[in-house]
Design a protein around this motif. Structure first.
Motif, short mmCIF file in Angstrom:
data_model
loop_
_atom_site.label_atom_id
_atom_site.label_comp_id
_atom_site.label_asym_id
_atom_site.label_seq_id
_atom_site.Cartn_x
_atom_site.Cartn_y
_atom_site.Cartn_z
N ASP A 1 0.81 -1.23 0.00
CA ASP A 1 0.00 0.00 0.00
C ASP A 1 0.84 1.27 0.00
O ASP A 1 0.47 2.27 -0.63
CB ASP A 1 -0.93 0.02 1.22
CG ASP A 1 -2.11 -0.90 1.05
OD1 ASP A 1 -2.31 -1.42 -0.07
OD2 ASP A 1 -2.84 -1.11 2.04
N LYS A 2 1.99 1.24 0.69
CA LYS A 2 2.71 2.49 0.95
C LYS A 2 4.14 2.55 0.42
O LYS A 2 4.72 3.63 0.34
CB LYS A 2 2.72 2.77 2.45
CG LYS A 2 1.32 2.91 3.06
CD LYS A 2 1.38 3.23 4.54
CE LYS A 2 -0.01 3.41 5.12
NZ LYS A 2 -0.72 4.55 4.51
N VAL A 3 4.73 1.41 0.09
CA VAL A 3 6.14 1.41 -0.32
C VAL A 3 6.32 0.94 -1.77
O VAL A 3 7.12 1.50 -2.52
CB VAL A 3 6.98 0.52 0.62
CG1 VAL A 3 8.46 0.54 0.21
CG2 VAL A 3 6.82 0.97 2.06
N LYS A 4 5.59 -0.05 -2.18
CA LYS A 4 5.72 -0.62 -3.53
C LYS A 4 5.44 0.44 -4.60
O LYS A 4 4.49 1.21 -4.50
CB LYS A 4 4.73 -1.79 -3.70
CG LYS A 4 4.80 -2.47 -5.05
CD LYS A 4 3.82 -3.62 -5.13
CE LYS A 4 2.42 -3.14 -5.41
NZ LYS A 4 2.26 -2.59 -6.77
N LYS A 5 6.27 0.44 -5.65
CA LYS A 5 6.07 1.32 -6.79
C LYS A 5 5.00 0.74 -7.72
O LYS A 5 4.79 -0.48 -7.75
CB LYS A 5 7.38 1.50 -7.57
CG LYS A 5 8.54 2.01 -6.74
CD LYS A 5 8.32 3.42 -6.23
CE LYS A 5 9.54 3.94 -5.49
NZ LYS A 5 9.32 5.28 -4.90
N PRO A 6 4.31 1.60 -8.48
CA PRO A 6 3.22 1.12 -9.36
C PRO A 6 3.65 0.04 -10.35
O PRO A 6 2.85 -0.84 -10.69
CB PRO A 6 2.80 2.40 -10.09
CG PRO A 6 3.16 3.51 -9.15
CD PRO A 6 4.43 3.08 -8.49
N HIS A 7 4.90 0.09 -10.81
CA HIS A 7 5.34 -0.88 -11.83
C HIS A 7 5.86 -2.18 -11.21
O HIS A 7 6.18 -3.12 -11.94
CB HIS A 7 6.44 -0.26 -12.69
CG HIS A 7 7.71 0.02 -11.94
ND1 HIS A 7 7.89 1.15 -11.17
CD2 HIS A 7 8.86 -0.70 -11.82
CE1 HIS A 7 9.08 1.13 -10.63
NE2 HIS A 7 9.69 0.02 -10.99
N GLU A 8 5.93 -2.25 -9.90
CA GLU A 8 6.48 -3.42 -9.24
C GLU A 8 5.39 -4.46 -8.95
O GLU A 8 4.22 -4.14 -8.81
CB GLU A 8 7.16 -3.02 -7.92
CG GLU A 8 8.40 -2.15 -8.13
CD GLU A 8 8.97 -1.63 -6.83
OE1 GLU A 8 10.01 -0.94 -6.89
OE2 GLU A 8 8.39 -1.90 -5.75
N ASN A 9 5.83 -5.72 -8.83
CA ASN A 9 4.92 -6.81 -8.47
C ASN A 9 4.66 -6.80 -6.96
O ASN A 9 5.41 -6.20 -6.20
CB ASN A 9 5.54 -8.16 -8.88
CG ASN A 9 5.61 -8.33 -10.38
OD1 ASN A 9 4.72 -7.90 -11.11
ND2 ASN A 9 6.68 -8.95 -10.86
N PRO A 10 3.59 -7.46 -6.53
CA PRO A 10 3.30 -7.54 -5.10
C PRO A 10 4.48 -8.10 -4.30
O PRO A 10 5.21 -8.97 -4.78
CB PRO A 10 2.08 -8.48 -5.04
CG PRO A 10 1.41 -8.30 -6.35
CD PRO A 10 2.53 -8.10 -7.34
N SER A 11 4.64 -7.59 -3.10
CA SER A 11 5.76 -7.98 -2.25
C SER A 11 5.65 -9.43 -1.79
O SER A 11 4.55 -10.00 -1.71
CB SER A 11 5.84 -7.06 -1.03
OG SER A 11 5.91 -5.70 -1.43
N ILE A 12 6.79 -10.03 -1.49
CA ILE A 12 6.88 -11.41 -1.02
C ILE A 12 7.45 -11.42 0.40
O ILE A 12 8.34 -10.63 0.73
CB ILE A 12 7.78 -12.25 -1.95
CG1 ILE A 12 7.07 -12.48 -3.29
CG2 ILE A 12 8.16 -13.59 -1.30
CD1 ILE A 12 7.93 -13.22 -4.31
N GLY A 13 6.95 -12.31 1.24
CA GLY A 13 7.43 -12.43 2.61
C GLY A 13 8.04 -13.79 2.87
O GLY A 13 7.50 -14.81 2.41
N ILE A 14 9.15 -13.81 3.60
CA ILE A 14 9.83 -15.06 3.96
C ILE A 14 10.07 -15.10 5.46
O ILE A 14 10.61 -14.14 6.04
CB ILE A 14 11.19 -15.20 3.25
CG1 ILE A 14 11.03 -15.11 1.72
CG2 ILE A 14 11.87 -16.52 3.63
CD1 ILE A 14 10.26 -16.25 1.11
N VAL A 15 9.66 -16.19 6.09
CA VAL A 15 10.02 -16.45 7.49
C VAL A 15 11.25 -17.34 7.48
O VAL A 15 11.27 -18.39 6.84
CB VAL A 15 8.88 -17.16 8.25
CG1 VAL A 15 9.36 -17.56 9.64
CG2 VAL A 15 7.67 -16.26 8.36
N LEU A 16 12.31 -16.90 8.16
CA LEU A 16 13.54 -17.68 8.27
C LEU A 16 13.70 -18.08 9.73
O LEU A 16 14.03 -17.25 10.58
CB LEU A 16 14.74 -16.85 7.79
CG LEU A 16 16.09 -17.56 7.72
CD1 LEU A 16 16.02 -18.76 6.79
CD2 LEU A 16 17.18 -16.60 7.26
N CYS A 17 13.43 -19.35 10.03
CA CYS A 17 13.44 -19.81 11.41
C CYS A 17 14.36 -21.02 11.57
O CYS A 17 14.87 -21.55 10.60
CB CYS A 17 12.02 -20.15 11.88
SG CYS A 17 11.13 -21.31 10.82
#
Length: 230
Positions: free
Chosen positions: A166-182
């Motif tokens: 909503d607030k950081v991604k640029k219009p031309h970028e794809n949706p963000s991805i999240g990774i949990v590293l445990c």
């Protein structure tokens, strides 16, 4: 590439080495750790959350299911006697080798920041690590966890991903991805609970090298301390 006898894997290692600009020493470590079988094996929901199937395959092959954090080298530190290992020296070596830590994730990753400040409706959030991946054309947020996987980590990631998109991604970028590293995760359980989440996420584990001297492993700060050093 005498260390790997399987022809298909040899070609995969050649491809990975070229794409990631691995040096000879690092390549040998990757072969020894059998990382060719780890790419594409991370439990995720990419198949149902990334609309373009080609992008979903790219994302799945971009991450490993397990990462080896072995960037501490006693020779580079200059320690001849393991009895001389000092936690402060080790911490400084981690800071010195932070680039290696970041590059562990693979090709085309750019480091954006650590404890990156996100804000929504007067609520503040600080995800551990934020990258941008040029191949995937998206932000990648990584949460470091000291113990076993917990379902609540996915809800935490969902919050970060919503704010990032909503607030950081640029219009031309794809949706963000999240990774949990445990430290540990039951892959079947992760696959079971992650599918109902609407944002692309995955769960990977990490470990230290078994060849790392025990005293050095004991001197290493835990993940929480590592986050502070980052």
């Amino acid at each position: 590439m005498a260390e790997e006898k399987n022809i298909e894997k040899r070609w995969k290692y050649i491809s990975l080495a070229i794409e990631n600009k691995w040096d000879k020493r690092f390549l040998k470590t990757q072969i020894k750790e059998n990382v060719a079988d780890k790419y594409g094996a991370m439990p995720s929901n990419f198949g149902v959350t990334i609309k373009d199937s080609r992008d979903a395959i790219k994302a799945l092959n971009m991450f490993k299911d397990e990462y080896l954090l072995d960037f501490i080298n006693t020779e580079e530190i200059g320690i001849r006697d393991l009895a001389d290992i000092d936690e402060r020296v080790v911490e400084q070596e981690i800071i010195h080798n932070i680039k290696k830590f970041i590059m562990t994730f693979g090709r085309d990753f750019a480091f954006v920041g650590n404890q990156y400040h996100l804000k929504a409706f007067s609520e503040d959030f600080f995800p551990d690590l934020l990258f941008f991946n040029r191949e995937l054309n998206c932000l990648v947020v990584v949460e470091l966890k000291t113990g076993d996987f917990k379902p609540g980590y996915l809800a935490q990631l969902m919050t970060y991903l919503r704010i990032l998109d909503d607030k950081v991604k640029k219009p031309h970028e794809n949706p963000s991805i999240g990774i949990v590293l445990c430290k540990n995760a039951n892959k079947d359980f992760v696959e079971y609970v992650i599918q109902d989440y609407a944002k692309p996420m995955g769960v990977a584990t990490y470990r230290l090298s078994e060849e790392m001297p025990e005293k050095l492993r004991e001197a290493l700060p835990d993940v929480e301390e590592l986050k502070k050093l980052l």
